[in-house]
Scaffold this active site. Sequence first.
Site, PDB file in Angstrom:
ATOM      1  N   GLY A  25     -14.282   7.970  81.666  1.00 13.61           N
ATOM      2  CA  GLY A  25     -14.744   9.322  81.369  1.00 13.61           C
ATOM      3  C   GLY A  25     -15.840   9.724  82.327  1.00 13.61           C
ATOM      4  CG  ASP A  27     -11.492   8.973  73.754  1.00 11.09           C
ATOM      5  OD1 ASP A  27     -11.016   7.863  73.464  1.00 11.09           O
ATOM      6  OD2 ASP A  27     -11.907   9.264  74.895  1.00 11.09           O
ATOM      7  CG  HIS A  73      -8.009   7.541  76.983  1.00  9.88           C
ATOM      8  ND1 HIS A  73      -7.320   6.427  76.538  1.00  9.88           N
ATOM      9  CD2 HIS A  73      -9.155   7.576  76.257  1.00  9.88           C
ATOM     10  CE1 HIS A  73      -8.013   5.819  75.591  1.00  9.88           C
ATOM     11  NE2 HIS A  73      -9.136   6.506  75.394  1.00  9.88           N
ATOM     12  N   GLY A  82     -20.297   7.333  78.129  1.00 10.17           N
ATOM     13  CA  GLY A  82     -21.541   7.069  78.850  1.00 10.17           C
ATOM     14  C   GLY A  82     -22.289   5.825  78.421  1.00 10.17           C
ATOM     15  CB  SER A 130     -11.817   9.219  78.637  1.00  9.75           C
ATOM     16  OG  SER A 130     -12.407   9.767  77.470  1.00  9.75           O
ATOM     17  CG  HIS A 165      -8.718   5.412  71.738  1.00  7.16           C
ATOM     18  ND1 HIS A 165      -9.909   5.185  72.408  1.00  7.16           N
ATOM     19  CD2 HIS A 165      -8.675   4.500  70.734  1.00  7.16           C
ATOM     20  CE1 HIS A 165     -10.556   4.192  71.825  1.00  7.16           C
ATOM     21  NE2 HIS A 165      -9.836   3.774  70.804  1.00  7.16           N
ATOM     22  CG  ASP A 204     -11.747   3.610  76.200  1.00  7.00           C
ATOM     23  OD1 ASP A 204     -12.554   4.211  76.930  1.00  7.00           O
ATOM     24  OD2 ASP A 204     -11.244   4.122  75.177  1.00  7.00           O
ATOM     25  N   GLY A 205     -14.439   2.092  78.243  1.00  6.79           N
ATOM     26  CA  GLY A 205     -15.867   2.134  77.960  1.00  6.79           C
ATOM     27  C   GLY A 205     -16.696   1.486  79.055  1.00  6.79           C
ATOM     28  N   GLY A 206     -17.507   2.318  79.722  1.00  4.35           N
ATOM     29  CA  GLY A 206     -18.391   1.789  80.761  1.00  4.35           C
ATOM     30  C   GLY A 206     -17.653   1.350  82.013  1.00  4.35           C
ATOM     31  CG  PHE A 229     -21.363   8.325  71.023  1.00  2.04           C
ATOM     32  CD1 PHE A 229     -21.543   9.679  70.739  1.00  2.04           C
ATOM     33  CD2 PHE A 229     -21.526   7.402  70.013  1.00  2.04           C
ATOM     34  CE1 PHE A 229     -21.899  10.089  69.453  1.00  2.04           C
ATOM     35  CE2 PHE A 229     -21.883   7.799  68.732  1.00  2.04           C
ATOM     36  CZ  PHE A 229     -22.070   9.150  68.450  1.00  2.04           C
ATOM     37  CG  MET A 237     -13.703  10.044  68.383  1.00  2.00           C
ATOM     38  SD  MET A 237     -15.354   9.928  69.093  1.00  2.00           S
ATOM     39  CE  MET A 237     -14.982   9.240  70.707  1.00  2.00           C
ATOM     40  CG  MET A 241     -11.721   5.594  68.286  1.00  2.00           C
ATOM     41  SD  MET A 241     -12.755   6.109  69.665  1.00  2.00           S
ATOM     42  CE  MET A 241     -11.654   7.307  70.437  1.00  2.00           C
ATOM     43  CG  MET A 270     -12.299  -0.235  71.845  1.00  4.39           C
ATOM     44  SD  MET A 270     -11.967   1.218  72.878  1.00  4.39           S
ATOM     45  CE  MET A 270     -13.619   1.888  73.113  1.00  4.39           C
TER      46      MET A 270
HETATM   47  C1  DX5 Z   1     -15.371   5.821  73.629  1.00  2.00           C
HETATM   48  C2  DX5 Z   1     -14.067   6.375  74.094  1.00  2.00           C
HETATM   49  C3  DX5 Z   1     -13.909   6.346  75.548  1.00  2.00           C
HETATM   50  C4  DX5 Z   1     -14.955   7.100  76.331  1.00  2.00           C
HETATM   51  C5  DX5 Z   1     -15.231   6.326  77.577  1.00  2.00           C
HETATM   52  O1  DX5 Z   1     -15.370   5.699  72.261  1.00  2.00           O
HETATM   53  O2  DX5 Z   1     -12.983   5.671  73.520  1.00  2.00           O
HETATM   54  O3  DX5 Z   1     -12.590   6.723  75.957  1.00  2.00           O
HETATM   55  O4  DX5 Z   1     -14.589   8.400  76.658  1.00  2.00           O
HETATM   56  O5  DX5 Z   1     -16.276   6.945  78.235  1.00  2.00           O
HETATM   57  P1  DX5 Z   1     -17.026   6.299  79.492  1.00  2.00           P
HETATM   58  O6  DX5 Z   1     -15.970   6.060  80.531  1.00  2.00           O
HETATM   59  O7  DX5 Z   1     -18.013   7.335  79.849  1.00  2.00           O
HETATM   60  O8  DX5 Z   1     -17.635   5.020  79.010  1.00  2.00           O
HETATM   61 ZN    ZN Z   2     -10.907   6.000  74.314  1.00  2.00          ZN
END
Ligand code: DX5
Ligand code: ZN
Length: 232
Positions: free
Chosen positions: A205, A42, A40, A152, A15, A73, A183-185, A150, A44, A75, A144
């Site tokens: 990411g 993002d 990927h 991290g 990401s 993606h 996606d996420g963490g 965000f 937003m 959002m 998700m």
């Molecule tokens: C969050 C995004 C993710 C984000 C993941 O809203 O959709 O794609 O970049 O970031 P990490 O991998 O750092 O959780």
């Molecule tokens: Zn994403």
Amino acid sequence: MSGESRPGEIWIAPSLLAADFGNLAQEVRDVSEGGADCIHLDVMDGNFVPNLTFGPPVIRAIRSCTSLPLEAHLMVWHPDSYLDDLKESGVDRVIVHQESDVHLNRLLDRIRGMGFSAGVAINPGTPAGHLEEVLDMVDLVLVMTVNPGFGGQSFIEGTLEKISRVRDLRQSRSGRNFRIEVDGGIGSRTGRRVVEAGADILVAGTAIFRNPPYRKAIRELRNAALPVRDEP
Ligand code: DX5
Ligand code: ZN
């Protein structure tokens, strides 16, 4: 999508949200050469989620830096209004949030009709069952594993069960062939667990861009995610 993953294959999707935006072209080249399977993106709007990133003009520039599939993606509210520009920018897959449009069937129909690979995402608070009526229309379901907006953030444990539930929904009807993305963490510690629950594509990411060199970070994540093989 040009180059879709095969059943049983694990894909790693960096990401760019965690990349150095001042050096984006090189970052894209580095993860592409470092073994990523797709990129990927993002998108937003500062409204559907409390953060603002980039849109089609930046994606067009990214397109010229890699031959890997690009997935957007979205959002955003009113995802429909971005589709023409995303087509122009060279995106391969569009992922829309179930929560972002009340006419999801029509939206996914349009996305497919435009020649995109079609993905649908759900927030941690949305039950998997809310996707049931569109599962025959999609190439990918994005579960998700954090609340979007965000990078991290910490992986939400309760989403593991939902990944399995989506896998069960895939198996419950023949002909359903979508990939399951998370996606996420996601990192080495969560990678194995999400794959065991049913994930096919891991978005990461922080685990990649804050952990150079990227080739090593991608390999570590892929190795961590691979199912344990039984000793002969
Ligand atoms: C969050 C995004 C993710 C984000 C993941 O809203 O959709 O794609 O970049 O970031 P990490 O991998 O750092 O959780
Ligand atoms: Zn994403």
